[in-house]
Design a protein around this motif. Sequence first.
Motif, PDB file in Angstrom:
ATOM      1  N   LYS A  68       1.019  -1.160   0.190  1.00 32.19           N
ATOM      2  CA  LYS A  68      -0.142   0.021  -0.125  1.00 32.19           C
ATOM      3  C   LYS A  68       1.009   1.198   0.019  1.00 32.19           C
ATOM      4  O   LYS A  68       1.915   1.192   0.915  1.00 32.19           O
ATOM      5  CB  LYS A  68      -0.633  -0.054   1.149  1.00 32.19           C
ATOM      6  CG  LYS A  68      -2.119   1.297   1.165  1.00 32.19           C
ATOM      7  CD  LYS A  68      -2.864   1.246   2.326  1.00 32.19           C
ATOM      8  CE  LYS A  68      -3.752   2.244   2.089  1.00 32.19           C
ATOM      9  NZ  LYS A  68      -4.774   2.621   3.298  1.00 32.19           N
ATOM     10  N   SER A  69       0.771   2.124  -0.968  1.00 30.03           N
ATOM     11  CA  SER A  69       1.776   3.151  -1.461  1.00 30.03           C
ATOM     12  C   SER A  69       0.915   4.604  -1.617  1.00 30.03           C
ATOM     13  O   SER A  69      -0.314   4.657  -1.921  1.00 30.03           O
ATOM     14  CB  SER A  69       2.539   2.853  -2.344  1.00 30.03           C
ATOM     15  OG  SER A  69       3.344   1.949  -2.116  1.00 30.03           O
ATOM     16  N   VAL A  70       1.487   5.670  -1.165  1.00 26.91           N
ATOM     17  CA  VAL A  70       1.214   6.809  -1.569  1.00 26.91           C
ATOM     18  C   VAL A  70       2.009   7.720  -2.110  1.00 26.91           C
ATOM     19  O   VAL A  70       3.363   7.609  -1.499  1.00 26.91           O
ATOM     20  CB  VAL A  70       0.678   7.641  -0.122  1.00 26.91           C
ATOM     21  CG1 VAL A  70       1.499   7.824   0.677  1.00 26.91           C
ATOM     22  CG2 VAL A  70      -0.123   8.749  -0.349  1.00 26.91           C
ATOM     23  N   ILE A  71       1.884   8.770  -2.850  1.00 24.06           N
ATOM     24  CA  ILE A  71       2.934   9.556  -3.218  1.00 24.06           C
ATOM     25  C   ILE A  71       2.631  11.120  -3.138  1.00 24.06           C
ATOM     26  O   ILE A  71       1.509  11.356  -3.649  1.00 24.06           O
ATOM     27  CB  ILE A  71       3.277   9.441  -4.961  1.00 24.06           C
ATOM     28  CG1 ILE A  71       3.477   8.076  -5.198  1.00 24.06           C
ATOM     29  CG2 ILE A  71       4.179  10.402  -5.508  1.00 24.06           C
ATOM     30  CD1 ILE A  71       3.630   7.706  -6.812  1.00 24.06           C
ATOM     31  N   ASP A 106       2.612   1.311   3.535  1.00 25.58           N
ATOM     32  CA  ASP A 106       3.731   0.574   3.479  1.00 25.58           C
ATOM     33  C   ASP A 106       5.026   1.356   2.804  1.00 25.58           C
ATOM     34  O   ASP A 106       6.178   1.189   3.203  1.00 25.58           O
ATOM     35  CB  ASP A 106       3.685  -0.888   2.730  1.00 25.58           C
ATOM     36  CG  ASP A 106       2.498  -1.854   3.272  1.00 25.58           C
ATOM     37  OD1 ASP A 106       2.670  -1.861   4.385  1.00 25.58           O
ATOM     38  OD2 ASP A 106       1.711  -2.160   2.762  1.00 25.58           O
ATOM     39  N   ALA A 107       4.892   2.117   1.691  1.00 25.16           N
ATOM     40  CA  ALA A 107       5.750   2.784   1.297  1.00 25.16           C
ATOM     41  C   ALA A 107       5.254   4.182   1.002  1.00 25.16           C
ATOM     42  O   ALA A 107       4.159   4.343   0.536  1.00 25.16           O
ATOM     43  CB  ALA A 107       6.173   2.130  -0.160  1.00 25.16           C
ATOM     44  N   ILE A 108       6.156   5.152   0.892  1.00 25.44           N
ATOM     45  CA  ILE A 108       5.845   6.693   0.759  1.00 25.44           C
ATOM     46  C   ILE A 108       6.515   7.195   0.019  1.00 25.44           C
ATOM     47  O   ILE A 108       7.835   6.965  -0.171  1.00 25.44           O
ATOM     48  CB  ILE A 108       5.825   7.323   1.988  1.00 25.44           C
ATOM     49  CG1 ILE A 108       4.924   6.853   2.984  1.00 25.44           C
ATOM     50  CG2 ILE A 108       5.459   8.789   2.067  1.00 25.44           C
ATOM     51  CD1 ILE A 108       5.207   7.037   4.460  1.00 25.44           C
ATOM     52  N   GLY A 109       5.883   7.612  -1.301  1.00 24.30           N
ATOM     53  CA  GLY A 109       6.837   8.471  -2.192  1.00 24.30           C
ATOM     54  C   GLY A 109       6.659   9.993  -2.208  1.00 24.30           C
ATOM     55  O   GLY A 109       5.876  10.306  -1.751  1.00 24.30           O
ATOM     56  N   PHE A 110       7.835  10.756  -2.495  1.00 22.33           N
ATOM     57  CA  PHE A 110       7.738  12.219  -2.592  1.00 22.33           C
ATOM     58  C   PHE A 110       8.355  12.377  -3.969  1.00 22.33           C
ATOM     59  O   PHE A 110       9.382  12.097  -4.349  1.00 22.33           O
ATOM     60  CB  PHE A 110       8.959  12.731  -1.645  1.00 22.33           C
ATOM     61  CG  PHE A 110       8.447  12.257  -0.250  1.00 22.33           C
ATOM     62  CD1 PHE A 110       7.392  13.182   0.660  1.00 22.33           C
ATOM     63  CD2 PHE A 110       8.991  11.294   0.551  1.00 22.33           C
ATOM     64  CE1 PHE A 110       7.080  12.856   1.785  1.00 22.33           C
ATOM     65  CE2 PHE A 110       8.528  11.070   1.913  1.00 22.33           C
ATOM     66  CZ  PHE A 110       7.696  11.837   2.446  1.00 22.33           C
ATOM     67  N   ALA A 111       7.504  13.209  -4.694  1.00 25.94           N
ATOM     68  CA  ALA A 111       7.816  13.801  -5.946  1.00 25.94           C
ATOM     69  C   ALA A 111       7.482  15.141  -6.151  1.00 25.94           C
ATOM     70  O   ALA A 111       6.642  15.873  -5.718  1.00 25.94           O
ATOM     71  CB  ALA A 111       6.620  12.863  -6.860  1.00 25.94           C
ATOM     72  N   SER A 112       8.307  15.731  -7.256  1.00 21.22           N
ATOM     73  CA  SER A 112       8.389  17.050  -7.424  1.00 21.22           C
ATOM     74  C   SER A 112       9.180  17.381  -8.590  1.00 21.22           C
ATOM     75  O   SER A 112      10.063  16.895  -9.010  1.00 21.22           O
ATOM     76  CB  SER A 112       9.022  17.867  -6.170  1.00 21.22           C
ATOM     77  OG  SER A 112       9.196  19.304  -6.300  1.00 21.22           O
ATOM     78  N   GLY A 113       8.881  18.667  -9.054  1.00 23.66           N
ATOM     79  CA  GLY A 113       9.726  19.125 -10.045  1.00 23.66           C
ATOM     80  C   GLY A 113      10.838  19.763  -9.402  1.00 23.66           C
ATOM     81  O   GLY A 113      10.819  19.783  -8.200  1.00 23.66           O
ATOM     82  N   ILE A 114      12.147  20.019 -10.023  1.00 21.73           N
ATOM     83  CA  ILE A 114      12.983  20.708  -9.470  1.00 21.73           C
ATOM     84  C   ILE A 114      13.101  22.193  -9.596  1.00 21.73           C
ATOM     85  O   ILE A 114      12.867  22.527 -10.878  1.00 21.73           O
ATOM     86  CB  ILE A 114      14.344  19.933  -9.982  1.00 21.73           C
ATOM     87  CG1 ILE A 114      14.261  18.506  -9.593  1.00 21.73           C
ATOM     88  CG2 ILE A 114      15.757  20.534  -9.214  1.00 21.73           C
ATOM     89  CD1 ILE A 114      14.313  18.075  -8.236  1.00 21.73           C
ATOM     90  N   TYR A 115      13.085  22.687  -8.532  1.00 24.17           N
ATOM     91  CA  TYR A 115      13.191  24.104  -8.306  1.00 24.17           C
ATOM     92  C   TYR A 115      14.384  24.951  -7.836  1.00 24.17           C
ATOM     93  O   TYR A 115      14.427  24.601  -6.710  1.00 24.17           O
ATOM     94  CB  TYR A 115      11.828  24.734  -7.782  1.00 24.17           C
ATOM     95  CG  TYR A 115      10.583  24.314  -8.353  1.00 24.17           C
ATOM     96  CD1 TYR A 115       9.847  24.805  -9.295  1.00 24.17           C
ATOM     97  CD2 TYR A 115      10.081  22.974  -7.676  1.00 24.17           C
ATOM     98  CE1 TYR A 115       8.530  24.254  -9.720  1.00 24.17           C
ATOM     99  CE2 TYR A 115       8.877  22.382  -8.062  1.00 24.17           C
ATOM    100  CZ  TYR A 115       7.969  22.960  -9.289  1.00 24.17           C
ATOM    101  OH  TYR A 115       7.174  22.549  -9.729  1.00 24.17           O
TER     102      TYR A 115
END
Length: 145
Positions: A2-5, A45-54
């Motif tokens: 079970k994951s979230v971003i 169970d897993a957590i993602g962090f996502a972003s453009g690069i600023y």
Amino acid sequence: MKSVIIYASTHHGNTKKVVEAISKECGVDLVDATKVPEKDLSGYDAIGFASGIYASKFHQSVLNFASVNLPEDKKIFYICTYGAKGSYKSIEKVTAGRNATLLGTFGCKGYNTFGPFKLIGGTGKGCPTEKDLQAAVDFYKELDK
């Protein structure tokens, strides 16, 4: 798994395209850090962090979210879209000390019209491509094995 971003995509929606592709195919929950500053992540169970690069950093809303909400002892992963090159140092700095296990990183080019690039019509036109989106999905599927 079970994951979230947790993501921010404020420039051209590059990062949103990537995380939505993963979510659609793999059933991952998404949280827009620019709209939701706090959320209980303990059930994932897993957590993602996502972003453009600023300016060589993840978006401040993602950094703030991680600093306030990341529980101890979680599996994490990072995703970024970028104009010139990916950079994970800012998010690594925030997640350090949480005893997190880094599962992996993924990055791809995104359409970029920031600053002087606007004068020339931008860079990375058409990015992320369908190939990039599939690569992001494949990246996540490998984490989920």
